[in-house]
Write a protein that holds these residues in place. Structure first.
Motif, PDB file in Angstrom:
ATOM      1  N   THR A 375      -8.730  -2.934   0.659  1.00 45.79           N
ATOM      2  CA  THR A 375      -9.495  -1.687   0.786  1.00 45.79           C
ATOM      3  C   THR A 375      -8.884  -0.803   1.863  1.00 45.79           C
ATOM      4  O   THR A 375      -8.732   0.403   1.683  1.00 45.79           O
ATOM      5  N   ALA A 376      -8.524  -1.445   2.980  1.00 49.82           N
ATOM      6  CA  ALA A 376      -7.897  -0.683   4.070  1.00 49.82           C
ATOM      7  C   ALA A 376      -6.539  -0.148   3.626  1.00 49.82           C
ATOM      8  O   ALA A 376      -6.164   0.980   3.940  1.00 49.82           O
ATOM      9  N   PHE A 378      -5.609   0.638   0.586  1.00 45.10           N
ATOM     10  CA  PHE A 378      -5.814   1.783  -0.315  1.00 45.10           C
ATOM     11  C   PHE A 378      -6.226   3.026   0.474  1.00 45.10           C
ATOM     12  O   PHE A 378      -5.752   4.132   0.200  1.00 45.10           O
ATOM     13  N   TYR A 379      -7.082   2.820   1.448  1.00 44.30           N
ATOM     14  CA  TYR A 379      -7.543   3.948   2.266  1.00 44.30           C
ATOM     15  C   TYR A 379      -6.348   4.643   2.926  1.00 44.30           C
ATOM     16  O   TYR A 379      -6.216   5.868   2.888  1.00 44.30           O
ATOM     17  N   LEU A 380      -5.459   3.847   3.509  1.00 46.63           N
ATOM     18  CA  LEU A 380      -4.269   4.411   4.157  1.00 46.63           C
ATOM     19  C   LEU A 380      -3.377   5.123   3.144  1.00 46.63           C
ATOM     20  O   LEU A 380      -2.885   6.220   3.390  1.00 46.63           O
ATOM     21  N   ARG A 381      -3.177   4.483   2.001  1.00 51.76           N
ATOM     22  CA  ARG A 381      -2.306   5.084   0.985  1.00 51.76           C
ATOM     23  C   ARG A 381      -2.905   6.360   0.427  1.00 51.76           C
ATOM     24  O   ARG A 381      -2.192   7.319   0.130  1.00 51.76           O
ATOM     25  N   SER A 382      -4.231   6.388   0.306  1.00 58.52           N
ATOM     26  CA  SER A 382      -4.879   7.585  -0.235  1.00 58.52           C
ATOM     27  C   SER A 382      -4.715   8.770   0.705  1.00 58.52           C
ATOM     28  O   SER A 382      -4.958   9.914   0.330  1.00 58.52           O
TER      29      SER A 382
END
Lengths: 428, 251
Positions: A375-376, A378-382
């Protein structure tokens, strides 16, 4: 109990080629160490304390070969730190590369030179703390080191050391087998930082005994070399007086086998001991942190913070114990060992232990292993952070609690930026 | 700007169709709102657009200024100007908020072939933008979203949006968990970013957010489709009558 014949034979073979110096105070200490070793024999995989790490290559007669790693792509560790450098190449003192051994507030001598005297302060330290550390768990490789160490440094700190003392271990020969033994004695109220870095040898055995008197402060930061094939077994034995401080941090990247033992005795009231490690391993990497902290006085604090990042089948081991002796009231003990497994091939083996014989203590321990937080990630990549950078950020974040144990900000930053670089280049 | 055509999406792990043919087109500078009952597929739409794992696109397309989004990695979508303000912003212990913001800003710049922002310039800009959102220096130093209140997390999302200056912003239930004052603050932050070149897709359950962020177009989503599209008055209608009438109308 008599030693089994097989153990006896293995020991005889191992020490056959080593020479025992019998001169002076050191000779006496070596003789005692050999007696301890002979009673114990060498460790084998069947021993409970070596269940997760096979000692065979550490006890073999010859050191397995280890190629020298080219680390010229970066500046040496601690290069930017103003320090007194003492260099050993494959375990041999290199006078030309070392600084003059004089430093305000500190007396530094080489073991090989000071051992022949009849009287020396180090007589109360050399092999003494190691011997104390043999109970309740035997550490034969430390006794072997005390008996046969070829060199090392004896550091007596009487005041506040003007600069850190930096032990630099250069690895030059792919078959070197080095045994070094250091003693550090901090008199009451003294303070020193000892740095260690480098792969040292194809096989490296090192013991450091540290006596920290009342109110003295000892800081230790070490970066073990990046050579993939090197092997090392190291021991730190420390005894702390009242109000003394002991802080040790180790960064390990690579190495086919590393066993780092820390044996710490909080002998005076209100002493504080923190021991921490950050390890990043890839492939044939086996890293073992074995820690034993004894609370033998009141109102002492101990912390063990060990973090490992493992991938491609790397193995991490943690054996950590807090022993609270009767009467060691108001003990504050903390232990955490965690690993971040970047794939399913890697493994983490942990054996956290608490043994408490006092009733008014606060002790906690935790051990976890897990994958990277998707989740973290994905958050960074987003937010536009590329996958690899995002992963590095999360890996560094995971290691942060261990690195935070380094008090000196410049040294901490050296360690941090190095890790950042390795992670960014996807290599250690 | 954003064009979604016949988008069908199912869960990767189970045979469950969530989006069943979504068509949506948002022009430059427009603000669209999507409302709908729980489970209608609103959040799934936002996740699929931003590239989260766990969903499988079975048909359809989604383009941003003509570029196919669905084939890009999440970081590529971000670099091409898409931003999702999360319903539940993620806590990342050990990563400082400031480090995170700067890494993100510079990564996007690098991906677009622009020069990275210097530490000094970055600090100046971030302080100024944070101040408007009442985010203090302490919050910038702390690890990303760790120990932040619900309102602080949402303000932090808007700060990221303000720093990254995306052209297409998706706000997924940004009003959830906000009190009236916090909603005003967040809405002001969003409104400050409105301009001709920037579009918004506001996903919400409630009309009240739309009092603050005035939409040009309102869509009602139900059962994986957009079932009705209208002006701001459609949101009021839902507020008064609920979704039941609309659903019945369609069936």
């Amino acid at each position: 109990m008599a030693l089994p014949q097989a153990k006896q034979d293995a020991l005889s073979a191992r020490i056959a080629g080593l020479s025992l110096q019998r001169d002076g105070w050191l000779g006496a200490a070596r003789g005692e160490a050999l007696a301890r070793l002979t009673a114990m024999g060498l460790p084998v995989r069947r021993d409970e304390y070596w269940r997760y790490t096979d000692p065979a290559s550490l006890t073999a007669v010859e050191a397995p070969k280890a190629a020298v790693f080219d680390s010229s792509d970066e500046s040496p560790v601690f290069d930017g730190i103003d320090r007194l450098k003492i260099v050993f190449v494959d375990g041999v003192f290199d006078a030309a590369a070392s600084d003059d051994l004089s430093l305000a507030g500190v007396e530094i001598e080489r073991l090989a030179k000071a051992g022949g005297a009849d009287i020396h302060w180090a007589r109360d330290v050399y092999g003494v703390l190691e011997a104390r550390g043999q109970k309740p768990v035997e550490r034969p490789l430390a006794a072997l080191n005390s008996a046969f160490a070829t060199d090392g440094v004896l550091i007596r700190v009487t005041g506040r050391a003007a600069r850190p003392v930096s032990l630099v271990y250069v690895h030059n020969s792919d078959s070197s087998d080095a045994i070094l033994h250091h003693c550090v004695k901090l008199e009451a109220g003294a303070e020193i930082t000892v740095l260690e870095n480098g792969p040292a040898a194809a096989r490296f055995s090192k013991v450091m005994e540290v006596e920290v008197a009342e109110g003295a402060r000892f800081h230790h930061i070490r970066a073990q070399g990046r050579d993939h094939e090197r092997r090392a077994v190291t021991h730190i034995f420390a005894r702390l007086g009242a109000g003394a401080l002991f802080k040790s941090f180790t960064l390990t990247a690579n190495g086919v086998l590393t066993r780092n033992e820390a044996v710490i005795e909080l002998a005076g009231d209100e002493a504080v001991a923190h021991v921490a490690g950050a390890a990043v391993g890839d492939g044939s990497f086996h890293h073992d942190d074995t820690v034993f902290v004894t609370h033998a006085a009141e109102r002492c604090e101990s912390r063990q913070v060990f973090k490992k990042v493992l991938k491609n089948g790397a193995v991490g081991v943690f054996q950590g114990k807090i022993l609270v002796k009767p009467g060691a009231q108001k003990t504050d003990g903390y232990q955490i060992s965690q690993s971040l497994l970047l794939d399913e091939d890697s493994q983490f083996l942990a054996k956290p232990e608490l043994e408490i014989y006092a009733d008014d203590v606060k002790c906690s321990h935790g051990s976890t292993s897990g994958a990277i937080d998707e989740t973290a990630l994905f958050y960074l990549r987003s937010r536009g952070v590329p996958m690899r950078v995002a992963q590095s950020l999360l890996v560094l974040a995971f290691l942060a609690e261990a690195i935070a144990e380094i008090e000196d900000e410049a040294i901490a930053e050296d360690i941090r930026s190095r890790l950042e670089g390795w992670l960014a280049r996807h290599e250690h | 700007m954003l064009r979604i055509e016949n988008l069908h999406v199912k869960l990767e792990e189970e045979d469950k169709q969530i989006l069943k043919g979504v068509d949506l087109s948002i022009g430059a500078g427009e603000v669209h709102a999507i409302m709908g009952p729980n489970g209608s597929g609103k959040s799934t739409l936002s996740y699929v657009l931003s590239g989260r794992d766990g969903y499988e696109v079975t048909a359809g397309s989604a383009t941003l200024d003509g570029e196919e989004l669905l084939e890009m990695e999440p970081e590529e979508r971000a670099a091409s100007g898409l931003f999702l303000a999360f319903q539940y912003p993620v806590e990342i212990p050990g990563v400082g908020n400031m480090t995170f913001l700067r890494t993100a800003v510079n990564a996007q710049r690098k991906a677009r072939g622009e020069e990275e922002m210097s530490a000094g310039d970055f600090l100046k800009v971030v302080r100024e933008k944070a101040k408007k959102l009442k985010i203090d220096a302490e919050m910038l130093k702390r690890p990303v979203n760790v120990g932040f209140s619900g309102g602080e997390k949402k303000r932090n999302e808007i700060l990221q949006m303000a720093m990254l200056e995306p052209k297409m912003c998706i706000l997924d239930e940004t009003d959830s968990g906000l009190d009236v004052d916090a909603m005003k603050l967040v809405s002001d932050g969003v409104n400050a970013l409105r301009d001709e070149g920037r579009s918004f897709l506001v996903i919400t359950h409630y009309q009240r957010l739309l009092d603050h962020i005035r939409p040009d177009v309102v869509h009602i989503m139900a059962n994986g489709r957009i079932i009705k599209t209208g002006g701001p008055e459609l949101a009021l209608e839902v507020e008064h009558n609920g979704y039941a009438d609309l659903l019945a109308e369609v069936q």
